[in-house]
Design a protein around this motif. Structure first.
Motif, PDB file in Angstrom:
ATOM      1  N   LYS A  64      47.508  43.019  41.615  1.00  0.00           N
ATOM      2  CA  LYS A  64      47.356  42.267  43.094  1.00  0.00           C
ATOM      3  C   LYS A  64      46.423  43.068  44.015  1.00  0.00           C
ATOM      4  CE  LYS A  64      49.278  39.821  46.321  1.00  0.00           C
ATOM      5  NZ  LYS A  64      49.103  38.318  46.121  1.00  0.00           N
ATOM      6  N   MET A  65      46.185  44.342  43.994  1.00  0.00           N
ATOM      7  CA  MET A  65      45.152  45.363  44.842  1.00  0.00           C
ATOM      8  C   MET A  65      43.874  44.673  44.450  1.00  0.00           C
ATOM      9  SD  MET A  65      46.936  46.925  46.497  1.00  0.00           S
ATOM     10  CE  MET A  65      45.696  48.077  47.272  1.00  0.00           C
ATOM     11  N   ILE A  66      43.397  44.402  43.078  1.00  0.00           N
ATOM     12  CA  ILE A  66      42.369  43.868  42.713  1.00  0.00           C
ATOM     13  C   ILE A  66      41.902  42.628  43.210  1.00  0.00           C
ATOM     14  CG2 ILE A  66      40.961  43.192  40.412  1.00  0.00           C
ATOM     15  CD1 ILE A  66      42.340  45.468  38.959  1.00  0.00           C
ATOM     16  N   ALA A 124      41.219  43.122  47.004  1.00  0.00           N
ATOM     17  CA  ALA A 124      39.921  43.903  47.161  1.00  0.00           C
ATOM     18  C   ALA A 124      38.910  42.678  46.879  1.00  0.00           C
ATOM     19  CB  ALA A 124      39.769  44.920  46.220  1.00  0.00           C
ATOM     20  N   LYS A 125      39.113  41.825  45.893  1.00  0.00           N
ATOM     21  CA  LYS A 125      38.060  40.660  45.818  1.00  0.00           C
ATOM     22  C   LYS A 125      38.093  39.605  46.894  1.00  0.00           C
ATOM     23  CE  LYS A 125      36.485  37.251  42.398  1.00  0.00           C
ATOM     24  NZ  LYS A 125      36.556  36.773  41.308  1.00  0.00           N
ATOM     25  N   THR A 126      39.333  39.160  47.629  1.00  0.00           N
ATOM     26  CA  THR A 126      39.209  38.294  48.453  1.00  0.00           C
ATOM     27  C   THR A 126      38.946  38.738  49.777  1.00  0.00           C
ATOM     28  OG1 THR A 126      41.747  38.552  48.627  1.00  0.00           O
ATOM     29  CG2 THR A 126      40.798  36.799  47.068  1.00  0.00           C
ATOM     30  N   GLU A 127      39.457  39.899  50.235  1.00  0.00           N
ATOM     31  CA  GLU A 127      39.477  40.484  51.635  1.00  0.00           C
ATOM     32  C   GLU A 127      38.370  41.282  51.745  1.00  0.00           C
ATOM     33  OE1 GLU A 127      44.204  40.317  52.509  1.00  0.00           O
ATOM     34  OE2 GLU A 127      43.086  42.109  52.941  1.00  0.00           O
ATOM     35  N   LEU A 128      37.831  41.891  50.799  1.00  0.00           N
ATOM     36  CA  LEU A 128      36.761  43.038  50.850  1.00  0.00           C
ATOM     37  C   LEU A 128      35.525  42.528  50.168  1.00  0.00           C
ATOM     38  CD1 LEU A 128      38.968  46.337  50.356  1.00  0.00           C
ATOM     39  CD2 LEU A 128      38.206  45.067  52.501  1.00  0.00           C
ATOM     40  N   HIS A 129      35.698  41.614  49.490  1.00  0.00           N
ATOM     41  CA  HIS A 129      34.367  40.991  48.733  1.00  0.00           C
ATOM     42  C   HIS A 129      33.912  42.055  47.685  1.00  0.00           C
ATOM     43  CE1 HIS A 129      34.743  37.799  51.249  1.00  0.00           C
ATOM     44  NE2 HIS A 129      34.715  38.517  52.486  1.00  0.00           N
ATOM     45  N   ASP A 147      34.041  43.249  43.745  1.00  0.00           N
ATOM     46  CA  ASP A 147      34.345  42.465  42.317  1.00  0.00           C
ATOM     47  C   ASP A 147      34.617  43.642  41.452  1.00  0.00           C
ATOM     48  OD1 ASP A 147      32.912  40.305  40.062  1.00  0.00           O
ATOM     49  OD2 ASP A 147      34.946  40.957  40.524  1.00  0.00           O
ATOM     50  N   ILE A 148      35.925  43.987  41.299  1.00  0.00           N
ATOM     51  CA  ILE A 148      36.277  45.055  40.348  1.00  0.00           C
ATOM     52  C   ILE A 148      36.260  44.877  39.028  1.00  0.00           C
ATOM     53  CG2 ILE A 148      38.058  46.742  39.891  1.00  0.00           C
ATOM     54  CD1 ILE A 148      38.806  46.944  42.781  1.00  0.00           C
ATOM     55  N   LYS A 149      36.897  43.564  38.820  1.00  0.00           N
ATOM     56  CA  LYS A 149      36.880  42.997  37.473  1.00  0.00           C
ATOM     57  C   LYS A 149      35.586  42.365  37.268  1.00  0.00           C
ATOM     58  CE  LYS A 149      41.669  41.687  36.564  1.00  0.00           C
ATOM     59  NZ  LYS A 149      42.643  40.617  36.531  1.00  0.00           N
ATOM     60  N   LYS A 158      53.783  48.681  37.723  1.00  0.00           N
ATOM     61  CA  LYS A 158      52.513  49.204  37.998  1.00  0.00           C
ATOM     62  C   LYS A 158      51.378  48.131  37.787  1.00  0.00           C
ATOM     63  CE  LYS A 158      50.219  53.759  37.890  1.00  0.00           C
ATOM     64  NZ  LYS A 158      50.563  54.925  37.308  1.00  0.00           N
ATOM     65  N   ILE A 159      51.316  47.685  36.746  1.00  0.00           N
ATOM     66  CA  ILE A 159      50.132  46.719  36.235  1.00  0.00           C
ATOM     67  C   ILE A 159      50.195  45.489  37.396  1.00  0.00           C
ATOM     68  CG2 ILE A 159      49.475  44.937  34.571  1.00  0.00           C
ATOM     69  CD1 ILE A 159      50.704  47.029  32.486  1.00  0.00           C
ATOM     70  N   ASP A 160      51.253  45.132  37.552  1.00  0.00           N
ATOM     71  CA  ASP A 160      51.540  44.000  38.566  1.00  0.00           C
ATOM     72  C   ASP A 160      50.416  44.261  40.088  1.00  0.00           C
ATOM     73  OD1 ASP A 160      54.651  42.566  37.361  1.00  0.00           O
ATOM     74  OD2 ASP A 160      52.423  42.313  36.632  1.00  0.00           O
TER      75      ASP A 160
END
Length: 132
Positions: A101-103, A106-111, A113-115, A95-97
């Motif tokens: 990966k989703m984060i 989200a950063k690369t494709e949707l721009h 920044d969750i972290k 689940k963590i992995d």
């Protein structure tokens, strides 16, 4: 004519080597006295007498008391618990992995920044991060 039938008591004589083997199985924790009784068809009191006579741990004047749950059963329960916990940890790691990966996606494709780094300003929640 009435037939007189009696049951003949069976007196079994066990060798000293066999008795010592039974005592060693008990002392190792491989089997409990109840398990030995069922496995070999030996009276429970005989097994205890052999323990008192041949045991390396038993001192004169002391009585052997066996717990209801044998040590082998406790070990099996603990091993089952370990397997259950390892399975749970494995599922949590998957689940963590997945979330990491989703984060990254989200950063690369949707721009988005969750972290956040500690140096970045706090977001008001409505604005998207600017494209770099």
């Amino acid at each position: 004519m009435k037939v007189n039938i009696r049951l003949i008591k069976k007196n079994r004589i066990y060798s000293e080597e066999f008795k010592r083997e039974i005592v060693s199985l008990f002392e190792k924790g491989t089997y409990s006295t109840l398990q030995l009784e069922k496995l070999y068809g030996i009276c429970n009191s005989s097994i205890y007498n052999w323990i008192y006579k041949f045991s390396t741990f038993n001192e004169p004047g002391q009585r052997v008391i066996e717990m209801k749950i044998s040590s082998t059963q406790k070990v099996k329960e603990l091993e089952d618990r370990i397997r259950e916990l390892e399975r749970s940890v494995g599922q949590k790691q998957i689940k963590i992995d997945y979330l990491e990966k989703m984060i990254d996606l989200a950063k690369t494709e949707l721009h988005i920044d969750i972290k956040k780094n500690s140096a970045t300003p706090q977001s008001n929640g409505l604005d998207q991060t600017k494209k770099k």
